[in-house]
Motif scaffolding. Structure first.
Motif, short mmCIF file in Angstrom:
data_model
loop_
_atom_site.label_atom_id
_atom_site.label_comp_id
_atom_site.label_asym_id
_atom_site.label_seq_id
_atom_site.Cartn_x
_atom_site.Cartn_y
_atom_site.Cartn_z
N ILE A 43 1.46 0.70 12.19
CA ILE A 43 2.79 0.75 11.57
C ILE A 43 3.35 -0.65 11.37
O ILE A 43 4.11 -0.91 10.43
N LEU A 44 2.96 -1.60 12.22
CA LEU A 44 3.49 -2.96 12.12
C LEU A 44 2.98 -3.68 10.87
O LEU A 44 3.47 -4.75 10.53
N TYR A 45 1.99 -3.10 10.20
CA TYR A 45 1.46 -3.73 9.00
C TYR A 45 1.71 -2.87 7.77
O TYR A 45 1.12 -3.08 6.72
N SER A 46 2.58 -1.85 7.92
CA SER A 46 2.68 -0.84 6.87
C SER A 46 3.74 -1.14 5.82
O SER A 46 3.73 -0.56 4.75
N ALA A 47 4.69 -2.02 6.11
CA ALA A 47 5.78 -2.23 5.16
C ALA A 47 5.89 -3.70 4.78
O ALA A 47 6.96 -4.30 4.84
N GLY A 48 4.79 -4.30 4.41
CA GLY A 48 4.82 -5.71 4.04
C GLY A 48 4.81 -6.58 5.29
O GLY A 48 3.87 -6.53 6.06
N GLY A 49 5.87 -7.33 5.51
CA GLY A 49 5.91 -8.25 6.65
C GLY A 49 6.05 -7.55 7.99
O GLY A 49 6.49 -6.40 8.06
N THR A 50 5.71 -8.27 9.06
CA THR A 50 5.80 -7.71 10.40
C THR A 50 7.25 -7.45 10.80
O THR A 50 7.55 -6.43 11.42
N ALA A 51 8.17 -8.35 10.42
CA ALA A 51 9.57 -8.17 10.79
C ALA A 51 10.13 -6.90 10.15
O ALA A 51 10.79 -6.10 10.83
#
Lengths: 256, 107
Positions: free
Chosen positions: B57-65
Protein backbone atom coordinates in the motif's frame (compact mmCIF):
# COMPACT_ATOMS: atom_id res chain seq x y z
CA UNK A 1 -6.01 -32.78 17.01
CA UNK A 2 -9.66 -33.68 17.17
CA UNK A 3 -10.76 -34.67 13.73
CA UNK A 4 -14.48 -34.72 14.07
CA UNK A 5 -16.65 -31.72 13.85
CA UNK A 6 -19.99 -31.19 15.40
CA UNK A 7 -23.24 -30.85 13.52
CA UNK A 8 -23.94 -27.68 11.65
CA UNK A 9 -25.86 -25.71 14.25
CA UNK A 10 -29.15 -24.02 13.57
CA UNK A 11 -28.61 -20.49 12.41
CA UNK A 12 -26.13 -21.12 9.63
CA UNK A 13 -27.55 -20.67 6.19
CA UNK A 14 -30.71 -19.28 4.77
CA UNK A 15 -33.12 -20.44 7.47
CA UNK A 16 -31.91 -17.78 9.83
CA UNK A 17 -34.14 -14.69 9.54
CA UNK A 18 -31.42 -12.49 11.06
CA UNK A 19 -29.09 -13.00 8.15
CA UNK A 20 -29.39 -10.61 5.21
CA UNK A 21 -31.19 -11.85 2.12
CA UNK A 22 -28.34 -12.59 -0.24
CA UNK A 23 -30.16 -12.08 -3.54
CA UNK A 24 -28.73 -11.43 -7.00
CA UNK A 25 -29.58 -7.73 -6.65
CA UNK A 26 -27.85 -7.58 -3.30
CA UNK A 27 -24.79 -9.12 -4.96
CA UNK A 28 -24.85 -6.51 -7.71
CA UNK A 29 -25.01 -3.79 -5.06
CA UNK A 30 -22.21 -5.27 -2.93
CA UNK A 31 -20.11 -5.52 -6.08
CA UNK A 32 -20.36 -1.78 -6.72
CA UNK A 33 -17.43 -0.66 -4.53
CA UNK A 34 -15.31 -3.37 -6.16
CA UNK A 35 -16.44 -2.18 -9.57
CA UNK A 36 -15.34 1.39 -8.82
CA UNK A 37 -11.97 0.23 -7.54
CA UNK A 38 -11.54 -1.94 -10.60
CA UNK A 39 -12.17 0.89 -13.04
CA UNK A 40 -9.03 2.70 -11.92
CA UNK A 41 -6.85 -0.42 -11.93
CA UNK A 42 -8.07 -1.71 -15.28
CA UNK A 43 -7.86 1.84 -16.64
CA UNK A 44 -4.13 1.66 -15.94
CA UNK A 45 -3.98 -1.72 -17.66
CA UNK A 46 -5.82 -0.40 -20.71
CA UNK A 47 -3.41 2.54 -20.88
CA UNK A 48 -0.38 0.30 -20.59
CA UNK A 49 -1.58 -1.82 -23.48
CA UNK A 50 -2.54 1.17 -25.63
CA UNK A 51 0.78 2.91 -24.98
CA UNK A 52 2.64 -0.16 -26.14
CA UNK A 53 0.95 0.22 -29.52
CA UNK A 54 -1.45 -2.72 -29.24
CA UNK A 55 -5.07 -2.32 -30.33
CA UNK A 56 -7.94 -1.73 -27.88
CA UNK A 57 -9.46 -5.13 -28.55
CA UNK A 58 -6.30 -6.86 -27.31
CA UNK A 59 -6.55 -5.03 -23.97
CA UNK A 60 -10.26 -5.83 -23.69
CA UNK A 61 -9.72 -9.47 -24.66
CA UNK A 62 -7.04 -9.99 -22.02
CA UNK A 63 -9.11 -8.24 -19.32
CA UNK A 64 -12.36 -10.05 -20.09
CA UNK A 65 -10.74 -13.50 -20.15
CA UNK A 66 -8.33 -13.12 -17.23
CA UNK A 67 -9.92 -10.74 -14.68
CA UNK A 68 -6.79 -10.51 -12.56
CA UNK A 69 -4.65 -7.42 -12.09
CA UNK A 70 -1.10 -8.52 -11.25
CA UNK A 71 -1.33 -11.58 -13.49
CA UNK A 72 -2.40 -9.48 -16.46
CA UNK A 73 0.30 -6.86 -16.02
CA UNK A 74 3.01 -9.50 -15.71
CA UNK A 75 1.61 -11.59 -18.54
CA UNK A 76 1.28 -8.61 -20.84
CA UNK A 77 4.85 -7.61 -20.14
CA UNK A 78 5.95 -11.09 -21.19
CA UNK A 79 3.81 -10.92 -24.33
CA UNK A 80 5.47 -7.64 -25.28
CA UNK A 81 8.86 -9.30 -24.94
CA UNK A 82 7.75 -12.23 -27.04
CA UNK A 83 8.16 -14.75 -24.22
CA UNK A 84 7.79 -18.51 -24.62
CA UNK A 85 4.43 -20.08 -23.77
CA UNK A 86 5.93 -22.07 -20.90
CA UNK A 87 7.35 -18.95 -19.32
CA UNK A 88 3.98 -17.23 -19.53
CA UNK A 89 2.16 -20.24 -18.10
CA UNK A 90 4.53 -20.60 -15.13
CA UNK A 91 4.53 -16.87 -14.33
CA UNK A 92 0.73 -16.81 -14.41
CA UNK A 93 0.61 -19.89 -12.21
CA UNK A 94 2.92 -18.43 -9.56
CA UNK A 95 1.26 -15.03 -9.45
CA UNK A 96 -2.24 -16.46 -9.32
CA UNK A 97 -1.72 -19.51 -7.13
CA UNK A 98 -3.17 -17.59 -4.20
CA UNK A 99 -6.58 -18.01 -5.86
CA UNK A 100 -6.24 -21.70 -5.08
CA UNK A 101 -6.28 -20.95 -1.36
CA UNK A 102 -9.15 -18.49 -1.80
CA UNK A 103 -11.17 -20.95 -3.84
CA UNK A 104 -10.57 -23.63 -1.21
CA UNK A 105 -11.68 -21.27 1.53
CA UNK A 106 -14.72 -20.24 -0.51
CA UNK A 107 -15.64 -23.87 -1.22
CA UNK A 108 -16.38 -24.18 2.50
CA UNK A 109 -18.39 -20.98 2.54
CA UNK A 110 -20.85 -21.58 -0.30
CA UNK A 111 -24.19 -23.30 0.15
CA UNK A 112 -23.76 -27.02 0.05
CA UNK A 113 -26.53 -27.33 -2.51
CA UNK A 114 -24.53 -25.44 -5.12
CA UNK A 115 -24.35 -27.55 -8.28
CA UNK A 116 -21.14 -28.47 -10.08
CA UNK A 117 -22.16 -26.38 -13.08
CA UNK A 118 -22.73 -23.33 -10.88
CA UNK A 119 -19.35 -23.92 -9.29
CA UNK A 120 -17.65 -24.20 -12.68
CA UNK A 121 -19.19 -20.93 -13.89
CA UNK A 122 -18.78 -18.90 -10.70
CA UNK A 123 -15.14 -19.96 -10.19
CA UNK A 124 -14.27 -17.73 -13.12
CA UNK A 125 -15.01 -14.69 -10.97
CA UNK A 126 -12.95 -15.49 -7.87
CA UNK A 127 -10.76 -12.39 -7.56
CA UNK A 128 -9.10 -11.04 -4.41
CA UNK A 129 -11.84 -8.48 -3.85
CA UNK A 130 -14.84 -10.63 -4.76
CA UNK A 131 -13.52 -13.37 -2.50
CA UNK A 132 -12.99 -10.87 0.28
CA UNK A 133 -16.54 -9.52 0.10
CA UNK A 134 -18.14 -12.96 -0.26
CA UNK A 135 -16.27 -14.43 2.70
CA UNK A 136 -17.23 -11.45 4.83
CA UNK A 137 -20.94 -12.32 4.70
CA UNK A 138 -22.37 -14.04 7.76
CA UNK A 139 -23.57 -17.60 7.10
CA UNK A 140 -23.28 -19.25 3.72
CA UNK A 141 -23.44 -17.62 0.29
CA UNK A 142 -25.47 -18.91 -2.64
CA UNK A 143 -25.01 -18.97 -6.40
CA UNK A 144 -27.36 -16.03 -7.06
CA UNK A 145 -25.58 -13.70 -4.70
CA UNK A 146 -22.17 -14.70 -6.04
CA UNK A 147 -23.37 -14.22 -9.62
CA UNK A 148 -24.43 -10.67 -8.76
CA UNK A 149 -21.26 -9.99 -6.82
CA UNK A 150 -19.20 -11.03 -9.85
CA UNK A 151 -21.23 -9.22 -12.50
CA UNK A 152 -20.73 -5.58 -11.43
CA UNK A 153 -16.93 -5.85 -10.94
CA UNK A 154 -16.60 -7.74 -14.24
CA UNK A 155 -18.37 -4.91 -16.05
CA UNK A 156 -16.16 -2.37 -14.25
CA UNK A 157 -13.03 -4.32 -15.09
CA UNK A 158 -13.83 -4.47 -18.80
CA UNK A 159 -15.21 -0.94 -18.98
CA UNK A 160 -12.16 0.49 -17.20
CA UNK A 161 -9.83 -1.35 -19.55
CA UNK A 162 -11.70 0.04 -22.53
CA UNK A 163 -11.64 3.58 -21.16
CA UNK A 164 -7.95 3.39 -20.38
CA UNK A 165 -7.06 2.03 -23.79
CA UNK A 166 -9.41 4.34 -25.71
CA UNK A 167 -8.79 7.60 -23.90
CA UNK A 168 -5.24 7.57 -22.67
CA UNK A 169 -4.98 10.57 -20.40
CA UNK A 170 -8.76 10.81 -19.89
CA UNK A 171 -8.36 11.28 -16.13
CA UNK A 172 -5.77 13.72 -14.78
CA UNK A 173 -2.56 11.91 -13.87
CA UNK A 174 -2.74 12.97 -10.21
CA UNK A 175 -6.22 11.53 -9.78
CA UNK A 176 -5.35 8.27 -11.49
CA UNK A 177 -2.32 7.81 -9.27
CA UNK A 178 -4.31 8.46 -6.10
CA UNK A 179 -7.02 5.99 -7.09
CA UNK A 180 -4.44 3.20 -7.05
CA UNK A 181 -4.76 3.03 -3.28
CA UNK A 182 -8.48 2.22 -3.35
CA UNK A 183 -8.06 -1.53 -3.63
CA UNK A 184 -5.85 -1.60 -0.55
CA UNK A 185 -8.28 0.67 1.27
CA UNK A 186 -10.96 -1.94 0.65
CA UNK A 187 -8.74 -4.69 1.99
CA UNK A 188 -8.12 -2.67 5.13
CA UNK A 189 -11.84 -2.10 5.55
CA UNK A 190 -12.31 -5.87 5.39
CA UNK A 191 -9.56 -7.03 7.74
CA UNK A 192 -9.49 -4.35 10.45
CA UNK A 193 -13.01 -4.53 11.96
CA UNK A 194 -12.82 -8.33 12.58
CA UNK A 195 -9.25 -7.95 13.83
CA UNK A 196 -10.49 -5.49 16.46
CA UNK A 197 -13.04 -7.98 17.73
CA UNK A 198 -11.02 -11.17 17.57
CA UNK A 199 -7.55 -11.71 18.94
CA UNK A 200 -6.85 -14.67 16.62
CA UNK A 201 -7.75 -12.61 13.54
CA UNK A 202 -5.61 -9.72 14.78
CA UNK A 203 -2.73 -12.15 15.23
CA UNK A 204 -3.13 -13.45 11.69
CA UNK A 205 -3.30 -9.93 10.23
CA UNK A 206 -0.23 -8.67 12.08
CA UNK A 207 1.81 -11.83 11.54
CA UNK A 208 1.04 -11.98 7.84
CA UNK A 209 1.81 -8.27 7.35
CA UNK A 210 5.10 -8.65 9.23
CA UNK A 211 6.12 -11.67 7.17
CA UNK A 212 5.21 -9.81 4.00
CA UNK A 213 7.49 -6.94 5.02
CA UNK A 214 10.29 -9.41 5.74
CA UNK A 215 9.94 -10.90 2.26
CA UNK A 216 9.92 -7.45 0.76
CA UNK A 217 12.81 -5.80 2.62
CA UNK A 218 15.23 -8.50 3.76
CA UNK A 219 17.79 -8.85 0.97
CA UNK A 220 18.02 -12.62 1.43
CA UNK A 221 14.40 -13.04 0.29
CA UNK A 222 14.33 -10.55 -2.52
CA UNK A 223 14.48 -13.20 -5.20
CA UNK A 224 11.02 -14.36 -4.10
CA UNK A 225 8.25 -13.01 -6.34
CA UNK A 226 5.29 -11.23 -4.78
CA UNK A 227 3.06 -14.14 -5.76
CA UNK A 228 5.13 -16.65 -3.79
CA UNK A 229 5.55 -14.22 -0.92
CA UNK A 230 1.76 -13.90 -0.51
CA UNK A 231 1.37 -17.67 -0.53
CA UNK A 232 4.16 -18.24 2.00
CA UNK A 233 2.83 -15.52 4.34
CA UNK A 234 -0.61 -17.11 4.18
CA UNK A 235 0.64 -20.64 4.80
CA UNK A 236 2.79 -19.61 7.77
CA UNK A 237 0.29 -17.24 9.42
CA UNK A 238 -2.66 -19.61 8.99
CA UNK A 239 -0.76 -22.69 10.19
CA UNK A 240 0.34 -20.79 13.28
CA UNK A 241 -3.15 -19.46 14.03
CA UNK A 242 -4.91 -22.75 13.29
CA UNK A 243 -2.67 -24.51 15.82
CA UNK A 244 -2.76 -21.77 18.41
CA UNK A 245 -6.42 -20.82 18.04
CA UNK A 246 -8.35 -23.69 16.46
CA UNK A 247 -11.86 -22.49 15.63
CA UNK A 248 -14.88 -24.09 17.17
CA UNK A 249 -16.09 -26.37 14.39
CA UNK A 250 -19.60 -25.02 14.65
CA UNK A 251 -18.40 -21.66 13.44
CA UNK A 252 -18.05 -20.58 9.89
CA UNK A 253 -16.76 -17.20 10.91
CA UNK A 254 -13.77 -16.79 13.17
CA UNK A 255 -15.01 -13.44 14.31
CA UNK A 256 -17.94 -14.72 16.32
CA UNK B 1 1.84 -7.20 -33.73
CA UNK B 2 1.30 -10.92 -34.16
CA UNK B 3 -2.44 -11.37 -33.54
CA UNK B 4 -2.33 -15.16 -33.23
CA UNK B 5 0.47 -14.96 -30.67
CA UNK B 6 -1.31 -12.36 -28.53
CA UNK B 7 -4.58 -14.28 -28.60
CA UNK B 8 -2.85 -17.57 -27.75
CA UNK B 9 -1.00 -15.99 -24.83
CA UNK B 10 -4.15 -14.34 -23.49
CA UNK B 11 -6.02 -17.65 -23.66
CA UNK B 12 -3.12 -19.50 -22.05
CA UNK B 13 -3.03 -17.02 -19.15
CA UNK B 14 -6.83 -17.19 -18.83
CA UNK B 15 -6.78 -21.01 -18.87
CA UNK B 16 -4.11 -21.31 -16.18
CA UNK B 17 -5.89 -18.74 -13.99
CA UNK B 18 -9.28 -20.42 -14.44
CA UNK B 19 -8.02 -23.88 -13.51
CA UNK B 20 -6.46 -22.49 -10.30
CA UNK B 21 -9.75 -20.82 -9.38
CA UNK B 22 -11.98 -23.69 -10.39
CA UNK B 23 -10.28 -26.82 -9.00
CA UNK B 24 -10.88 -26.35 -5.26
CA UNK B 25 -14.48 -25.19 -5.79
CA UNK B 26 -15.24 -28.14 -8.03
CA UNK B 27 -13.39 -30.78 -6.00
CA UNK B 28 -14.24 -29.83 -2.41
CA UNK B 29 -18.01 -29.80 -2.58
CA UNK B 30 -18.40 -31.37 0.84
CA UNK B 31 -17.75 -29.79 4.16
CA UNK B 32 -14.22 -30.53 5.33
CA UNK B 33 -14.45 -31.93 8.84
CA UNK B 34 -10.85 -31.73 10.00
CA UNK B 35 -10.60 -29.08 12.69
CA UNK B 36 -7.12 -27.92 11.72
CA UNK B 37 -8.10 -27.57 8.05
CA UNK B 38 -11.27 -25.68 8.93
CA UNK B 39 -9.35 -23.35 11.22
CA UNK B 40 -6.65 -22.82 8.62
CA UNK B 41 -9.18 -21.95 5.92
CA UNK B 42 -11.09 -19.63 8.24
CA UNK B 43 -7.94 -17.54 8.65
CA UNK B 44 -6.94 -17.55 4.98
CA UNK B 45 -8.87 -14.39 3.96
CA UNK B 46 -7.24 -12.26 6.62
CA UNK B 47 -3.74 -13.60 5.97
CA UNK B 48 -3.98 -13.21 2.18
CA UNK B 49 -5.40 -9.69 2.27
CA UNK B 50 -2.99 -8.54 4.94
CA UNK B 51 0.04 -9.89 3.06
CA UNK B 52 -1.17 -8.23 -0.15
CA UNK B 53 -1.80 -4.89 1.54
CA UNK B 54 1.38 -4.54 3.58
CA UNK B 55 3.78 -3.09 2.65
CA UNK B 56 2.49 -2.74 -0.93
CA UNK B 57 0.00 0.00 0.00
CA UNK B 58 2.94 2.35 0.64
CA UNK B 59 3.73 2.25 -3.08
CA UNK B 60 0.17 2.35 -4.37
CA UNK B 61 -0.57 6.08 -4.67
CA UNK B 62 2.53 7.58 -6.23
CA UNK B 63 4.83 8.90 -3.51
CA UNK B 64 5.40 7.27 -0.14
CA UNK B 65 4.11 10.30 1.79
CA UNK B 66 0.83 10.37 -0.15
CA UNK B 67 0.43 6.60 0.24
CA UNK B 68 1.22 6.77 3.96
CA UNK B 69 -1.41 9.48 4.41
CA UNK B 70 -3.91 7.25 2.58
CA UNK B 71 -2.95 4.28 4.74
CA UNK B 72 -3.34 6.33 7.90
CA UNK B 73 -6.81 7.59 7.04
CA UNK B 74 -7.86 4.12 5.86
CA UNK B 75 -6.81 2.64 9.22
CA UNK B 76 -8.65 5.34 11.17
CA UNK B 77 -11.84 4.89 9.14
CA UNK B 78 -11.64 1.09 9.30
CA UNK B 79 -11.10 1.20 13.06
CA UNK B 80 -14.31 3.18 13.28
CA UNK B 81 -16.08 0.46 11.33
CA UNK B 82 -16.74 2.43 8.13
CA UNK B 83 -17.76 0.55 4.99
CA UNK B 84 -15.58 -0.51 2.05
CA UNK B 85 -16.36 2.41 -0.21
CA UNK B 86 -15.89 5.05 2.49
CA UNK B 87 -12.53 3.63 3.52
CA UNK B 88 -11.34 3.22 -0.08
CA UNK B 89 -12.40 6.71 -1.16
CA UNK B 90 -11.07 8.20 2.06
CA UNK B 91 -7.65 6.67 1.39
CA UNK B 92 -7.64 7.99 -2.17
CA UNK B 93 -8.71 11.46 -1.05
CA UNK B 94 -6.02 11.65 1.63
CA UNK B 95 -3.41 10.49 -0.88
CA UNK B 96 -4.56 13.02 -3.48
CA UNK B 97 -4.60 15.94 -1.05
CA UNK B 98 -1.16 15.07 0.34
CA UNK B 99 0.23 14.75 -3.16
CA UNK B 100 -1.18 18.16 -4.11
CA UNK B 101 0.05 19.81 -0.90
CA UNK B 102 3.54 18.47 -1.49
CA UNK B 103 3.47 19.72 -5.07
CA UNK B 104 2.33 23.14 -3.89
CA UNK B 105 5.11 23.13 -1.30
CA UNK B 106 7.71 22.39 -3.96
CA UNK B 107 6.52 25.34 -5.98
Amino acid sequence: MSADCCENPAGLGEENPDLPDLSFQRGLKDGLPICLGYISVSFAFGMTVAQSGMPIWAALFISATNVTSAGQFAGFDLILHGAKYLEIAITTLVINLRYFLMSLSLSQKVERGMTTLQRLVLSFGITDEIFAVAIQQPGTVGARYLAGLITTPLVGWSFGTFLGAAATGFLPEALRTALGIMIYGMFIAIIIPPARQSRPVATVVVLSAALSCVFRYVPLFQGISSGWATILCTLIACTFAARRYPVNCAETEVTE
Amino acid sequence: MNTAYVVSCALLMAGVTYVIRMLPMAVFQRRLENRFVRSFLAYVPYAVLSAMTFPQILYSAGGTAASAAGLFLAMVLAFRGKGLLVVALGAATAALLTQQLLLAGVR
